[in-house]
Design a protein around this motif. Sequence first.
Motif, short mmCIF file in Angstrom:
data_model
loop_
_atom_site.label_atom_id
_atom_site.label_comp_id
_atom_site.label_asym_id
_atom_site.label_seq_id
_atom_site.Cartn_x
_atom_site.Cartn_y
_atom_site.Cartn_z
N CYS A 170 27.50 -61.54 -28.90
CA CYS A 170 26.80 -61.28 -27.64
C CYS A 170 25.35 -61.73 -27.79
O CYS A 170 24.64 -61.29 -28.71
N SER A 194 29.80 -67.75 -28.19
CA SER A 194 28.74 -66.88 -27.68
C SER A 194 29.09 -66.38 -26.28
O SER A 194 29.72 -67.08 -25.50
N VAL A 195 28.68 -65.16 -26.01
CA VAL A 195 28.88 -64.53 -24.70
C VAL A 195 27.49 -64.06 -24.26
O VAL A 195 26.89 -63.21 -24.91
N SER A 226 21.52 -63.09 -25.71
CA SER A 226 20.71 -62.80 -24.53
C SER A 226 20.53 -63.99 -23.60
O SER A 226 20.20 -63.81 -22.43
N MET A 242 30.74 -59.24 -22.54
CA MET A 242 31.44 -59.18 -23.83
C MET A 242 32.73 -58.39 -23.70
O MET A 242 33.78 -58.79 -24.24
N VAL A 258 31.87 -52.25 -24.66
CA VAL A 258 33.10 -52.88 -25.16
C VAL A 258 34.10 -51.80 -25.58
O VAL A 258 35.29 -51.88 -25.24
N VAL A 285 25.76 -52.37 -25.65
CA VAL A 285 26.79 -53.41 -25.53
C VAL A 285 28.07 -52.97 -26.24
O VAL A 285 29.16 -53.05 -25.69
N ARG A 290 35.31 -60.55 -22.10
CA ARG A 290 35.81 -61.60 -23.00
C ARG A 290 36.78 -61.02 -24.02
O ARG A 290 37.81 -61.61 -24.33
N GLY A 342 26.71 -55.44 -21.80
CA GLY A 342 27.99 -55.34 -22.47
C GLY A 342 29.19 -55.76 -21.65
O GLY A 342 30.26 -56.02 -22.19
N ALA A 379 33.98 -58.82 -32.68
CA ALA A 379 33.02 -58.77 -31.58
C ALA A 379 31.70 -58.28 -32.16
O ALA A 379 31.59 -57.12 -32.56
N ASP A 437 24.91 -62.02 -22.37
CA ASP A 437 24.93 -60.69 -21.80
C ASP A 437 24.30 -60.68 -20.40
O ASP A 437 23.58 -61.58 -20.01
N THR A 455 28.02 -57.29 -31.59
CA THR A 455 27.06 -56.90 -30.55
C THR A 455 25.70 -56.58 -31.16
O THR A 455 24.73 -56.41 -30.44
#
Length: 170
Positions: free
Chosen positions: A107, A124-125, A109, A136, A25, A21, A139, A133, A79, A127, A81
């Motif tokens: 990031c 939250s992002v 799940s 994320m 990014v 991830v 974003r 990745g 960020a 994945d 990860t």
Amino acid sequence: TVESSPGQTLPSVVMFGMEKVGRTVADALESFHIEYDAIERDFDIFTAASVDGYSVMFGDLGDYRLSETISMSERRVIAITDVRFDVSSDLTPIVNARFPHLTRLVCVSNEQEGRRYQELGMESVVDDKEHPGEPMALRVLACHQIEKAKTDEWLTQRHESSGVATSNEA
């Protein structure tokens, strides 16, 4: 301490974690010429990322003193990860109070995991298992006002170079 010269600013993005991830990014940021600082806590991952040409520092987000070392007050985006809820729950209230201007991305799940981080005040992002990745990366790029057409082009080139079908082709 990471320092900038007079008239020079530090990269706006600090990324914690350089596995798949984090590397995605980093690839996105490099494609758009956006500087970043990456930090990895696992020595083997740190070494592998360094050998593979990524600019990465060794350190642990769990050590709050790191925020001073990397001049967190001069950054715009964190960020994360390398997800560790215990560390985030301990540090997020302090980070929120000291650095309210920061966009704090993590990031996750799935949506359920994401809600736990949202309750801490983090964004939250979720994945994508097929394209780790990429959500994320998109974003973080959006935090830098990169146009969707340009990020779509980046995704297409990324998928073509890796032999993965894009969502438009699937």
